[in-house]
Design an enzyme around this catalytic site. Structure first.
Site, PDB file in Angstrom:
ATOM      1  N   ARG A  46       0.730  -1.236   0.038  1.00  0.00           N
ATOM      2  CA  ARG A  46       0.151   0.015   0.107  1.00  0.00           C
ATOM      3  C   ARG A  46       0.709   1.333  -0.051  1.00  0.00           C
ATOM      4  O   ARG A  46       0.772   2.127  -0.542  1.00  0.00           O
ATOM      5  CB  ARG A  46      -0.830   0.026   1.273  1.00  0.00           C
ATOM      6  CG  ARG A  46      -1.700   1.340   1.403  1.00  0.00           C
ATOM      7  CD  ARG A  46      -3.092   1.214   2.003  1.00  0.00           C
ATOM      8  NE  ARG A  46      -3.075   0.504   3.269  1.00  0.00           N
ATOM      9  CZ  ARG A  46      -2.284   0.764   4.708  1.00  0.00           C
ATOM     10  NH1 ARG A  46      -1.484   1.727   4.483  1.00  0.00           N
ATOM     11  NH2 ARG A  46      -2.133  -0.173   5.310  1.00  0.00           N
ATOM     12  N   TYR A  98     -16.503  16.105 -15.459  1.00  0.00           N
ATOM     13  CA  TYR A  98     -16.903  14.948 -15.705  1.00  0.00           C
ATOM     14  C   TYR A  98     -18.119  14.573 -14.373  1.00  0.00           C
ATOM     15  O   TYR A  98     -17.998  15.057 -13.260  1.00  0.00           O
ATOM     16  CB  TYR A  98     -15.666  13.904 -15.353  1.00  0.00           C
ATOM     17  CG  TYR A  98     -16.123  12.431 -15.136  1.00  0.00           C
ATOM     18  CD1 TYR A  98     -16.264  11.670 -16.556  1.00  0.00           C
ATOM     19  CD2 TYR A  98     -15.906  11.831 -14.046  1.00  0.00           C
ATOM     20  CE1 TYR A  98     -16.425  10.240 -16.356  1.00  0.00           C
ATOM     21  CE2 TYR A  98     -16.176  10.327 -13.997  1.00  0.00           C
ATOM     22  CZ  TYR A  98     -16.702   9.668 -15.130  1.00  0.00           C
ATOM     23  OH  TYR A  98     -16.937   8.301 -15.230  1.00  0.00           O
ATOM     24  N   LYS A 195      -8.783   5.912 -19.559  1.00  0.00           N
ATOM     25  CA  LYS A 195      -8.911   6.550 -21.002  1.00  0.00           C
ATOM     26  C   LYS A 195      -7.773   6.422 -21.780  1.00  0.00           C
ATOM     27  O   LYS A 195      -7.408   5.320 -22.017  1.00  0.00           O
ATOM     28  CB  LYS A 195      -9.603   7.992 -20.894  1.00  0.00           C
ATOM     29  CG  LYS A 195     -10.453   8.319 -19.600  1.00  0.00           C
ATOM     30  CD  LYS A 195     -11.860   7.570 -20.102  1.00  0.00           C
ATOM     31  CE  LYS A 195     -12.769   7.204 -18.591  1.00  0.00           C
ATOM     32  NZ  LYS A 195     -13.218   8.746 -18.033  1.00  0.00           N
TER      33      LYS A 195
HETATM   34  C1  PLP Z   1     -13.424   8.874 -16.778  1.00  0.00           C
HETATM   35  C2  PLP Z   1     -13.107  10.135 -16.034  1.00  0.00           C
HETATM   36  C3  PLP Z   1     -12.973  10.455 -14.925  1.00  0.00           C
HETATM   37  C4  PLP Z   1     -13.139   9.367 -13.846  1.00  0.00           C
HETATM   38  O1  PLP Z   1     -12.314   8.264 -13.908  1.00  0.00           O
HETATM   39  P1  PLP Z   1     -12.550   6.820 -13.715  1.00  0.00           P
HETATM   40  O2  PLP Z   1     -11.232   6.204 -13.998  1.00  0.00           O
HETATM   41  O3  PLP Z   1     -13.606   6.296 -14.496  1.00  0.00           O
HETATM   42  O4  PLP Z   1     -12.687   6.551 -12.067  1.00  0.00           O
HETATM   43  C5  PLP Z   1     -12.410  11.722 -14.311  1.00  0.00           C
HETATM   44  N1  PLP Z   1     -12.305  12.739 -15.330  1.00  0.00           N
HETATM   45  C6  PLP Z   1     -12.526  12.554 -16.599  1.00  0.00           C
HETATM   46  C7  PLP Z   1     -12.428  13.798 -17.553  1.00  0.00           C
HETATM   47  C8  PLP Z   1     -12.975  11.419 -17.178  1.00  0.00           C
HETATM   48  O5  PLP Z   1     -13.257  11.305 -18.470  1.00  0.00           O
END
Ligand code: PLP
Length: 378
Positions: A46, A98, A195
């Site tokens: 951790r 988001y 992403k």
């Molecule tokens: C998807 C996303 C998040 C959140 O991320 P996760 O990995 O789904 O928890 C935050 N900001 C943006 C711009 C995103 O596209």
């Protein structure tokens, strides 16, 4: 080191023990100590794991900061950053952040006394007006999701500094390949690595880079205390994804340009949102602060029925949440990613029922355009 080289040679590099060219996956929770407190830099996973450490060093290098941190999701990363604040502190945020960011600020962190105000940060005056005596930070997402609005990072960071506030930037859409907020004056940059950074729809992760030792200490304390760390397998997947980030972003951009050109000329499309368009209201700022415009495009097809017809008739654009992967994805923000935002608030923001968002993947652009043409002409 140039960006494409850094993607491959940044971070810790070769495994010093074995010479392994790919960072090994250290699937381990604890580490032998020679004496109490005497160890080789790792005690318990951790607090630190060699594979995660390699990733954290790599993202630190790519964003040009002091220290990197890897979390189990983008939301875990955002939450950890917000946990550096105290009850009674206030944060000014971009209004079309988001959906999950809006939700955690207004439904979870508000319960712990962390207050927030959402403003259209593409106009600096709105940020300035929202600053209160207890404001501690300005949190910017740029380009935004799904309207691709742009905030001038450098100007916002200057304004924040005048008021002694931190500047935090969600850099998910641009990635460190196109945009480096720390070099524009921001203090903290974060990503949903789920992403583009991962890029293959196979991992959920979050990354943060801070620009000072003090912030590094604070965030490490939160990360280690609350424990939302990324596991070694997923850390390895991100290191692997990052190696091709440059190639992928260049190709996403090429495909997107062609699709945007197709969409802007289409009779059934009333509006196209893309920062690379000269008609985009903040095109000049986008061009100044990022070296690419990215692979995200939103467009309005007028109604929920038209949107539905399009979504269910595409073959290569998969109907799914998320973005930034090799596969092209299509979604309706109002009923998917932004469903957690109340309807009145959505219409205030311009997220209509006919708004369609696409994440342009790496398929052949001709196939993608044909796919959209077939679905739009139904
Ligand atoms: C998807 C996303 C998040 C959140 O991320 P996760 O990995 O789904 O928890 C935050 N900001 C943006 C711009 C995103 O596209």
């Amino acid at each position: 080191m140039k960006k494409k080289t850094q993607l491959i040679h940044g971070g810790v590099g070769l495994d010093p023990q074995t010479g392994a060219v790919s960072t090994p996956i250290y699937q381990v929770s604890t580490y032998k100590q020679d004496e109490v407190g005497k160890h080789k830099g790792f005690e318990y996973s951790r607090s630190g794991n060699p594979t995660r450490h390699a990733l954290e060093e790599l993202i630190k290098d790519l964003e040009g900061g002091k220290r990197g941190f890897a979390f189990g999701s983008g939301m875990a990363a955002i939450t950890a950053v917000m946990m550096m604040f105290d009850s009674g502190d206030h944060v000014v945020l971009t209004d079309d952040v988001y959906g999950g960011t809006y939700r955690v600020m207004t439904k979870v962190l508000n319960r712990l006394g962390i207050e927030s105000t959402f403003v259209d940060s593409s106009d600096l005056e709105n940020i300035e007006k929202a600053i209160q005596h207890n404001t501690k930070a300005v949190y910017i997402e740029t380009p935004t999701n799904p309207l691709l609005k742009i905030t001038d990072i450098e100007a916002a960071a200057n304004l924040a500094k005048e008021h002694n506030l931190l500047t935090i930037v969600d850099n998910t859409f641009s990635t460190p390949y196109w945009q480096n907020p720390l070099s524009l004056g921001a203090d903290i940059v974060l990503h949903s690595a789920t992403k583009y950074i991962g890029g293959h729809s196979d991992v959920v992760a979050g990354l943060v880079v801070v620009n000072s030792e003090e912030l590094a200490e604070d965030l490490f304390f939160v990360q280690n205390s609350t424990g939302g760390v990324l596991g070694p397998q997923d850390s390895w997947l991100l290191i692997r994804g990052i190696k091709t980030l440059g190639l992928r972003m260049e190709e996403h951009e090429e495909n997107t340009k062609k699709i945007v050109e197709y969409l802007t000329g289409h009779a059934k499309v009333s509006k196209v949102y893309y920062p690379g368009l000269e008609t985009h209201p903040h095109h000049d700022i986008a061009k100044k602060q990022a070296s690419g415009f990215g692979g995200m495009v939103s467009f309005d097809v007028g109604s929920e029925e038209n949107a539905d017809r399009l979504l269910t008739n595409t073959k290569y654009f998969t109907l799914a949440e998320s973005l930034g992967a090799v596969e092209s994805l299509i979604s309706v923000p109002a009923r998917m990613t932004h469903a957690s935002i109340p309807k009145e608030r959505r219409s205030e923001l311009g997220i209509t029922d006919g708004l369609v968002r696409i994440s342009v993947g790496l398929e052949d652009a001709e196939d993608l355009i044909e796919d959209l043409e077939r679905a739009l002409s139904r």
